[in-house]
Scaffold this motif. Structure first.
Motif, PDB file in Angstrom:
ATOM      1  N   ARG A 270      45.983  52.154  34.085  1.00 55.66           N
ATOM      2  CA  ARG A 270      46.457  51.118  33.151  1.00 55.66           C
ATOM      3  C   ARG A 270      47.563  50.275  33.768  1.00 55.66           C
ATOM      4  NH1 ARG A 270      47.933  54.319  29.541  1.00 55.66           N
ATOM      5  NH2 ARG A 270      50.188  54.321  29.935  1.00 55.66           N
ATOM      6  N   ASP A 271      48.535  50.924  34.393  1.00 55.91           N
ATOM      7  CA  ASP A 271      49.669  50.185  34.938  1.00 55.91           C
ATOM      8  C   ASP A 271      49.295  49.388  36.178  1.00 55.91           C
ATOM      9  OD1 ASP A 271      51.087  51.276  32.877  1.00 55.91           O
ATOM     10  OD2 ASP A 271      52.260  52.672  34.097  1.00 55.91           O
ATOM     11  N   VAL A 272      48.416  49.938  37.003  1.00 58.12           N
ATOM     12  CA  VAL A 272      47.964  49.189  38.185  1.00 58.12           C
ATOM     13  C   VAL A 272      47.128  47.985  37.762  1.00 58.12           C
ATOM     14  CG1 VAL A 272      46.467  49.286  40.222  1.00 58.12           C
ATOM     15  CG2 VAL A 272      48.094  51.131  39.771  1.00 58.12           C
ATOM     16  N   ALA A 273      46.259  48.169  36.766  1.00 64.47           N
ATOM     17  CA  ALA A 273      45.450  47.044  36.277  1.00 64.47           C
ATOM     18  C   ALA A 273      46.344  45.936  35.730  1.00 64.47           C
ATOM     19  CB  ALA A 273      44.471  47.527  35.210  1.00 64.47           C
ATOM     20  N   ALA A 274      47.415  46.328  35.053  1.00 65.20           N
ATOM     21  CA  ALA A 274      48.341  45.323  34.511  1.00 65.20           C
ATOM     22  C   ALA A 274      48.995  44.532  35.641  1.00 65.20           C
ATOM     23  CB  ALA A 274      49.395  46.007  33.647  1.00 65.20           C
ATOM     24  N   VAL A 275      49.353  45.221  36.729  1.00 61.36           N
ATOM     25  CA  VAL A 275      49.935  44.531  37.887  1.00 61.36           C
ATOM     26  C   VAL A 275      48.926  43.550  38.474  1.00 61.36           C
ATOM     27  CG1 VAL A 275      50.720  44.833  40.261  1.00 61.36           C
ATOM     28  CG2 VAL A 275      51.566  46.358  38.481  1.00 61.36           C
ATOM     29  N   LEU A 276      47.691  44.001  38.671  1.00 64.63           N
ATOM     30  CA  LEU A 276      46.664  43.148  39.272  1.00 64.63           C
ATOM     31  C   LEU A 276      46.394  41.900  38.433  1.00 64.63           C
ATOM     32  CD1 LEU A 276      44.051  45.859  40.337  1.00 64.63           C
ATOM     33  CD2 LEU A 276      45.715  44.715  41.802  1.00 64.63           C
ATOM     34  N   ASN A 277      46.537  42.044  37.119  1.00 59.48           N
ATOM     35  CA  ASN A 277      46.230  40.933  36.219  1.00 59.48           C
ATOM     36  C   ASN A 277      47.424  40.037  35.914  1.00 59.48           C
ATOM     37  OD1 ASN A 277      43.313  40.945  35.099  1.00 59.48           O
ATOM     38  ND2 ASN A 277      43.872  43.110  35.138  1.00 59.48           N
ATOM     39  N   GLU A 278      48.595  40.352  36.444  1.00 55.73           N
ATOM     40  CA  GLU A 278      49.727  39.442  36.280  1.00 55.73           C
ATOM     41  C   GLU A 278      49.346  38.105  36.928  1.00 55.73           C
ATOM     42  OE1 GLU A 278      53.146  41.087  38.140  1.00 55.73           O
ATOM     43  OE2 GLU A 278      53.291  42.805  36.782  1.00 55.73           O
ATOM     44  N   PRO A 279      49.503  36.987  36.222  1.00 60.73           N
ATOM     45  CA  PRO A 279      49.062  35.701  36.782  1.00 60.73           C
ATOM     46  C   PRO A 279      49.614  35.412  38.180  1.00 60.73           C
ATOM     47  CG  PRO A 279      49.556  35.454  34.463  1.00 60.73           C
ATOM     48  CD  PRO A 279      49.987  36.851  34.833  1.00 60.73           C
ATOM     49  N   GLY A 280      50.892  35.649  38.386  1.00 59.80           N
ATOM     50  CA  GLY A 280      51.474  35.372  39.696  1.00 59.80           C
ATOM     51  C   GLY A 280      50.901  36.264  40.779  1.00 59.80           C
ATOM     52  N   PHE A 281      50.764  37.551  40.472  1.00 56.12           N
ATOM     53  CA  PHE A 281      50.207  38.497  41.441  1.00 56.12           C
ATOM     54  C   PHE A 281      48.750  38.164  41.712  1.00 56.12           C
ATOM     55  CE2 PHE A 281      48.137  42.289  42.930  1.00 56.12           C
ATOM     56  CZ  PHE A 281      49.075  42.933  43.720  1.00 56.12           C
ATOM     57  N   ARG A 282      47.994  37.922  40.653  1.00 53.10           N
ATOM     58  CA  ARG A 282      46.558  37.651  40.801  1.00 53.10           C
ATOM     59  C   ARG A 282      46.317  36.425  41.673  1.00 53.10           C
ATOM     60  NH1 ARG A 282      45.264  37.315  35.675  1.00 53.10           N
ATOM     61  NH2 ARG A 282      45.288  35.042  35.582  1.00 53.10           N
ATOM     62  N   ASP A 283      47.096  35.371  41.462  1.00 55.24           N
ATOM     63  CA  ASP A 283      46.876  34.148  42.236  1.00 55.24           C
ATOM     64  C   ASP A 283      47.266  34.335  43.700  1.00 55.24           C
ATOM     65  OD1 ASP A 283      46.315  31.200  42.374  1.00 55.24           O
ATOM     66  OD2 ASP A 283      48.412  31.187  43.010  1.00 55.24           O
ATOM     67  N   LYS A 284      48.440  34.932  43.945  1.00 63.11           N
ATOM     68  CA  LYS A 284      48.953  35.042  45.309  1.00 63.11           C
ATOM     69  C   LYS A 284      48.278  36.147  46.110  1.00 63.11           C
ATOM     70  CE  LYS A 284      53.206  35.804  47.962  1.00 63.11           C
ATOM     71  NZ  LYS A 284      54.666  36.069  47.903  1.00 63.11           N
ATOM     72  N   GLU A 285      48.097  37.314  45.496  1.00 62.03           N
ATOM     73  CA  GLU A 285      47.642  38.482  46.235  1.00 62.03           C
ATOM     74  C   GLU A 285      46.135  38.717  46.162  1.00 62.03           C
ATOM     75  OE1 GLU A 285      49.618  39.941  48.219  1.00 62.03           O
ATOM     76  OE2 GLU A 285      51.472  39.007  47.510  1.00 62.03           O
ATOM     77  N   ILE A 286      45.461  38.024  45.255  1.00 60.80           N
ATOM     78  CA  ILE A 286      44.018  38.250  45.106  1.00 60.80           C
ATOM     79  C   ILE A 286      43.235  36.956  45.336  1.00 60.80           C
ATOM     80  CG2 ILE A 286      42.188  38.980  43.516  1.00 60.80           C
ATOM     81  CD1 ILE A 286      44.224  40.909  42.280  1.00 60.80           C
ATOM     82  N   VAL A 287      43.427  35.964  44.485  1.00 57.32           N
ATOM     83  CA  VAL A 287      42.630  34.736  44.570  1.00 57.32           C
ATOM     84  C   VAL A 287      42.842  34.026  45.904  1.00 57.32           C
ATOM     85  CG1 VAL A 287      42.222  32.462  43.567  1.00 57.32           C
ATOM     86  CG2 VAL A 287      42.595  34.437  42.076  1.00 57.32           C
ATOM     87  N   GLN A 288      44.101  33.840  46.292  1.00 52.29           N
ATOM     88  CA  GLN A 288      44.401  33.097  47.508  1.00 52.29           C
ATOM     89  C   GLN A 288      44.052  33.865  48.784  1.00 52.29           C
ATOM     90  OE1 GLN A 288      45.187  29.864  47.779  1.00 52.29           O
ATOM     91  NE2 GLN A 288      44.812  29.858  45.574  1.00 52.29           N
ATOM     92  N   LYS A 289      43.710  35.121  48.641  1.00 51.87           N
ATOM     93  CA  LYS A 289      43.301  35.907  49.801  1.00 51.87           C
ATOM     94  C   LYS A 289      41.789  36.114  49.843  1.00 51.87           C
ATOM     95  CE  LYS A 289      47.729  38.162  50.454  1.00 51.87           C
ATOM     96  NZ  LYS A 289      48.485  39.439  50.532  1.00 51.87           N
ATOM     97  N   GLY A 290      41.091  35.494  48.913  1.00 54.73           N
ATOM     98  CA  GLY A 290      39.640  35.573  48.930  1.00 54.73           C
ATOM     99  C   GLY A 290      39.078  36.860  48.376  1.00 54.73           C
ATOM    100  N   TYR A 291      39.883  37.620  47.622  1.00 54.29           N
ATOM    101  CA  TYR A 291      39.411  38.852  47.007  1.00 54.29           C
ATOM    102  C   TYR A 291      38.821  38.559  45.625  1.00 54.29           C
ATOM    103  CZ  TYR A 291      42.743  41.069  50.313  1.00 54.29           C
ATOM    104  OH  TYR A 291      43.449  41.460  51.426  1.00 54.29           O
ATOM    105  N   ASP A 292      37.985  39.460  45.150  1.00 52.41           N
ATOM    106  CA  ASP A 292      37.503  39.422  43.766  1.00 52.41           C
ATOM    107  C   ASP A 292      38.191  40.542  43.003  1.00 52.41           C
ATOM    108  OD1 ASP A 292      35.686  37.324  44.217  1.00 52.41           O
ATOM    109  OD2 ASP A 292      34.172  38.727  44.954  1.00 52.41           O
ATOM    110  N   LEU A 293      38.868  40.210  41.917  1.00 52.97           N
ATOM    111  CA  LEU A 293      39.571  41.201  41.110  1.00 52.97           C
ATOM    112  C   LEU A 293      38.579  42.089  40.376  1.00 52.97           C
ATOM    113  CD1 LEU A 293      42.153  42.348  39.787  1.00 52.97           C
ATOM    114  CD2 LEU A 293      41.940  40.535  38.073  1.00 52.97           C
ATOM    115  N   VAL A 294      38.835  43.412  40.375  1.00 56.90           N
ATOM    116  CA  VAL A 294      37.976  44.358  39.659  1.00 56.90           C
ATOM    117  C   VAL A 294      38.783  45.122  38.613  1.00 56.90           C
ATOM    118  CG1 VAL A 294      36.373  46.299  39.827  1.00 56.90           C
ATOM    119  CG2 VAL A 294      36.454  44.575  41.649  1.00 56.90           C
TER     120      VAL A 294
END
Length: 324
Positions: A270-294
């Motif tokens: 639950r807590d890790v998913a919340a981190v991954l879905n934080e807008p700032g984290f998601r954009d910088k660490e996932i979207v901009q790196k070409g990852y797909d969030l799961v």
């Protein structure tokens, strides 16, 4: 080799058998270690440290990242398998551990029953990269070159049995070419080796290679997956170039020892998913790196591994890849 269906059953049993020893909210009670099966500096290590930094204040405990690279993720996995089943030691690894290794090694010092799947963090597609001196700008030209110079081109992977090793061996099998495998301990070693010309080819995710491609230090010949990346739209897929069998996807996921209380498993997820879905984290660490969030649930992740493991088994058989 355990049958693929045993994986979901074993992981599910690990959850079902967990004793409610931890009251809701009591986890964690001491510092937490995230054991990363790869060296510092790569995408998986960076994500681990970003997650740890955000979890520590939430949990009121230090969250420490420890890198245990090499050995096709086996040393890190064995370490966590032997750790106390209380959620304070977490394994962060890739598809190599549970989807690929069982098809490559006759015997492993861990098995499915030793772990509970917590959450799949992301899915990523990797690029086939070439040093600028390689006179090929796409897979077709690379295959022509390799056929003309058998055994003279080499490629760096991040370890024997890793996903790049499997993808390259599949390409070799389908194209009828001979290129030499040079295993490294991780992307932080394989990509610089390609930049330096120590190896002519390698595989890497967009996060680790995009700047090098844009700077002319590497060339991107292809990307895995069913479609091009919006971050690098000019790079065609393997399927577009006639090699749909070459699959380069990889994933990051969290695991804890079997017997870990479900309350701890659920809180980590639950807590890790919340981190991954934080807008700032998601954009910088996932979207901009070409990852797909799961950010999947434990049960969904366990089911995904079964399917992924079956697919990787077919790829290993097709490629003829073996652990070195």
């Amino acid at each position: 080799m355990r049958h693929p269906i045993a994986l979901i059953a074993a992981l599910a049993c690990g959850l079902a058998a967990a004793q409610p020893a931890l009251a809701q909210g009591s986890y964690p009670t001491r510092p937490v270690r995230i054991i990363v099966a790869y060296p510092p500096g790569g995408g998986i290590d960076i994500m681990a440290r970003q997650i740890a930094e955000r979890l520590a204040p939430q949990w009121g405990q230090p969250v420490v990242v420890e890198n245990r690279p090499g050995g096709s993720t086996i040393p890190a996995t064995e370490l966590v398998a032997k750790s106390a089943p209380d959620g304070h030691t977490i394994l962060l690894t890739t598809d190599s551990t549970f989807s690929i290794n069982p098809h490559l090694f006759a015997k492993l010092p861990y098995s499915d029953k030793d772990f509970v799947a917590v959450t799949q963090l992301i899915l990523l597609q990797q690029l086939l990269l070439a040093h600028p001196s390689v006179p090929a700008n796409n897979v077709t030209e690379l295959v022509t070159l390799a056929r003309a110079r058998p055994g003279t081109l080499n490629y760096g992977s991040y370890g024997s049995g890793s996903q790049p090793h499997l993808a390259a061996e599949t390409l070799k099998s389908k194209a009828g070419i001979d290129i030499v495998h040079i295993p490294y301990k991780g992307i932080p070693f394989a990509v610089p080796a390609a930049i330096a010309g120590e190896v002519q080819l390698t595989f890497s995710g967009i996060a680790s290679s995009r700047a090098h491609v844009q700077g002319g230090r590497l060339k991107a010949l292809a990307i895995g997956g069913p479609k091009r990346s919006p971050l690098m739209p000019d790079v065609p897929t393997f399927a577009e170039q006639g090699y749909p069998e070459v699959e380069t996807h990889a994933w990051f996921g969290l695991f804890v020892p079997a017997g870990t209380p479900r309350t701890a498993v659920d809180r980590i997820q639950r807590d890790v998913a919340a981190v991954l879905n934080e807008p700032g984290f998601r954009d910088k660490e996932i979207v901009q790196k070409g990852y797909d969030l799961v950010a999947s649930s434990p049960d969904a992740f366990a089911a995904f591994i079964v399917t992924d493991r079956e697919a990787r088994g077919r790829a290993v058989k097709l490629s003829g890849a073996k652990a070195e």
